[in-house]
Design an enzyme around this catalytic site. Structure first.
Site, short mmCIF file in Angstrom:
data_model
loop_
_atom_site.label_atom_id
_atom_site.label_comp_id
_atom_site.label_asym_id
_atom_site.label_seq_id
_atom_site.Cartn_x
_atom_site.Cartn_y
_atom_site.Cartn_z
N HIS A 102 0.83 -1.21 0.00
CA HIS A 102 0.00 0.00 0.00
C HIS A 102 0.86 1.26 0.00
O HIS A 102 1.89 1.35 0.66
CB HIS A 102 -1.03 -0.01 1.13
CG HIS A 102 -0.48 0.07 2.53
ND1 HIS A 102 -0.16 1.28 3.12
CD2 HIS A 102 -0.26 -0.87 3.47
CE1 HIS A 102 0.25 1.06 4.36
NE2 HIS A 102 0.20 -0.24 4.59
N ASP A 118 6.10 0.78 6.67
CA ASP A 118 4.65 0.63 6.52
C ASP A 118 4.12 1.71 5.59
O ASP A 118 3.68 2.75 6.05
CB ASP A 118 3.98 0.70 7.89
CG ASP A 118 2.50 0.34 7.84
OD1 ASP A 118 2.09 -0.34 6.89
OD2 ASP A 118 1.77 0.76 8.74
N GLU A 176 -4.96 2.03 2.37
CA GLU A 176 -5.05 0.87 3.25
C GLU A 176 -5.26 1.28 4.70
O GLU A 176 -6.08 0.70 5.42
CB GLU A 176 -3.80 0.01 3.12
CG GLU A 176 -3.90 -1.33 3.83
CD GLU A 176 -3.45 -1.31 5.28
OE1 GLU A 176 -3.69 -2.28 6.00
OE2 GLU A 176 -2.85 -0.29 5.71
N GLU A 177 -4.53 2.28 5.14
CA GLU A 177 -4.57 2.65 6.56
C GLU A 177 -5.97 3.08 6.99
O GLU A 177 -6.41 2.76 8.09
CB GLU A 177 -3.55 3.75 6.86
CG GLU A 177 -2.10 3.36 6.62
CD GLU A 177 -1.60 2.26 7.54
OE1 GLU A 177 -2.38 1.76 8.38
OE2 GLU A 177 -0.42 1.89 7.43
N ASP A 197 3.13 -6.44 3.48
CA ASP A 197 2.74 -5.33 4.35
C ASP A 197 3.10 -5.63 5.81
O ASP A 197 2.28 -5.53 6.70
CB ASP A 197 1.23 -5.06 4.22
CG ASP A 197 0.78 -3.83 5.01
OD1 ASP A 197 1.64 -3.02 5.40
OD2 ASP A 197 -0.44 -3.69 5.25
N HIS A 252 3.52 2.66 12.71
CA HIS A 252 2.59 3.77 12.98
C HIS A 252 3.18 4.83 13.92
O HIS A 252 2.43 5.53 14.60
CB HIS A 252 1.28 3.25 13.58
CG HIS A 252 0.45 2.45 12.64
ND1 HIS A 252 -0.78 1.95 12.97
CD2 HIS A 252 0.67 2.06 11.35
CE1 HIS A 252 -1.30 1.27 11.93
NE2 HIS A 252 -0.42 1.34 10.96
#
Length: 456
Positions: free
Chosen positions: A272, A284, A317-318, A344, A416
């Site tokens: 992503h 990520d 995606e998030e 991912d 994150h």
């Protein structure tokens, strides 16, 4: 002799000739693997994305730059049919945020608002906290028990190689605010879903709870535990702002290496393109973008594949939406998708692989298992359980999928958070990922394997 000939004529060949054919196939796959181990494409891709675009949340100008970067990158690497598939999705945009203990021992707290959090009232929200050391302890509270309070959950995330703790503990982030609101809470704080001990909180999405919700840095969660244990009421002030775009523009960026014999048969891989905002989205999921793009390029360079290799950079995606939109846009070709795969989970080494049931017995996949064994990859006999969020809808529609498990031991130290930056990627581990994916793509694209027909 190519594998196509070997597969068609194996029954007619004497044993010695079959052995030579298998040896030739193994030699070709090993050459692809070894090229991938020294090829710089993946590193250059993730370095370019994180340097030239950086963080790229949906709904921001950075995401539009990421779209243009994706198109330019795929074209420069020689992919064909490079294009953008547009859609709209809900986007939550972070504003200014702060948190502090105002009594009885005033001090700052390090937080990051959770995606979909409500903002606080103008001027902030001040309330007494009720602290729970486990998520279940909060769930055990009856409706109304948290009325007017800020609920705090401090259950820690265990460090695991297979990322299983994320599925077990992550619910206190994704559903916790909603459950707290059901019990009357006016705010929610959760210990970051993190295995790190730094004072960097980790964000992520939550179900829209209608109350302000934020992640605490792990040391700050432990600090609140100590303060609450002193027996005096602890009061916290939250000041959080955010905005929502109901229909933000978003894009899936696609490029192909067209098959020379069966171009309608498509192998779909990718990662992503979007990210959260604290870091630069390196692990990520810049790493996943880089791994699958480089692997497809290397597999396609060895020779033009019989089947089409397609790389997708999923664009939301998030905060969700890109996988469903992709499956919807490609509903008429699900039956022609040979297999789907997604990277991912950062850039940690692949240590385990799962293929569709029964397919490991196919000659091409037997060669794959032998090819990646020197890379430390264990082959499961069981079929994969989870392929990734952006291919979930495609899988549900009927496409076979693979699962290549990366070592997640360090992933949730970084995930994150502001620590999700390029320096955390180890080039040799990134290259190992590319080698596994490139070997699989080469063998799948140039064989006759039908993952749907394989029997357990």
């Amino acid at each position: 002799m190519r594998f196509l000939v070997a597969a068609a004529c194996a029954a007619a060949l004497p044993a010695h000739a079959q052995d030579l054919t298998a040896q030739s196939l193994a030699t070709e796959a090993a050459a692809v693997r070894d090229k991938a181990l020294s090829d710089p494409t993946a590193w250059r891709v993730v370095e370019s994305l994180t340097s030239e675009v950086g963080a790229r949340p949906v709904g921001t100008p950075a995401m539009a730059r990421a779209r243009d970067w994706g198109v330019a990158t795929l074209a420069a690497l020689g992919f064909e049919n490079v294009h953008v598939e547009s859609f709209t999705t809900r986007a939550w945009i972070r504003g200014e945020e702060s948190a502090e203990v105002v009594g009885p021992w005033p001090q700052r707290l390090q937080i990051l608002g959770l995606g979909n959090s409500a903002p606080t009232p103008k001027g902030g929200l001040t309330a007494e906290i009720v602290l729970f050391r486990t998520y279940q302890a909060m769930l055990d509270q009856p409706p109304g028990a948290l009325k007017g309070k800020i609920a705090v959950v401090t259950q820690a995330t265990p460090r695991t190689q297979d990322a299983s703790s994320y599925g077990l503990i992550g619910v206190q982030r994704t559903q916790g605010p909603l459950e707290a609101a059901k019990r009357g809470a006016v705010g929610y704080l959760v210990r970051s879903i993190s295995t790190a001990d730094t004072r960097l909180p980790h964000t992520g999405s939550t179900a829209a709870p209608g109350i302000p919700a934020a992640a605490l840095a792990t040391p700050d969660a432990e600090q609140l535990e100590r303060l609450a244990a002193r027996g005096k009421p602890v009061t916290v002030r939250l000041d959080m702002s955010s905005s929502v775009i109901a229909a933000a523009p978003a894009w899936n960026v696609v490029g192909e290496i067209r098959g020379r014999e069966r171009p309608e048969e498509v192998i779909v891989v990718g990662g992503h393109l979007d990210s959260w905002d604290p870091g630069t989205g390196a692990i990520d999921d810049g790493a996943g973008i880089a791994i699958t793009t480089a692997a497809a390029r290397i597999a396609g360079q060895a020779q033009r594949p019989r089947r089409t290799l397609r790389v997708v950079m999923w664009g939301s995606e998030e905060q969700g939406g890109s996988g469903d939109e992709y499956a919807k846009a490609h509903a008429d070709e699900i039956a022609r998708i040979v297999v789907a795969g997604e990277s991912d989970l950062g850039a940690g080494r692949i240590w385990r692989a799962a293929l569709p049931a029964g397919s490991l017995d196919h000659p091409a996949m037997s060669v794959f298992a032998a090819t990646v064994s020197p890379l430390g990859v264990l082959m499961l006999r069981e079929p994969p359980k989870y392929g990734g969020s952006d291919i979930a809808a495609t899988i549900k529609a009927g496409a076979p999928f693979v699962q290549f498990s990366q070592d997640a031991d360090r992933y949730f130290d970084l995930h994150h958070s502001a620590d999700d930056t390029l320096d955390k990627i180890k080039p040799d581990e990134l290259a190992q990922n590319v080698a596994v994916w490139a070997s699989f793509l080469y063998l799948t694209a140039n064989s006759d394997i039908d993952f749907r027909a394989a029997k357990p």
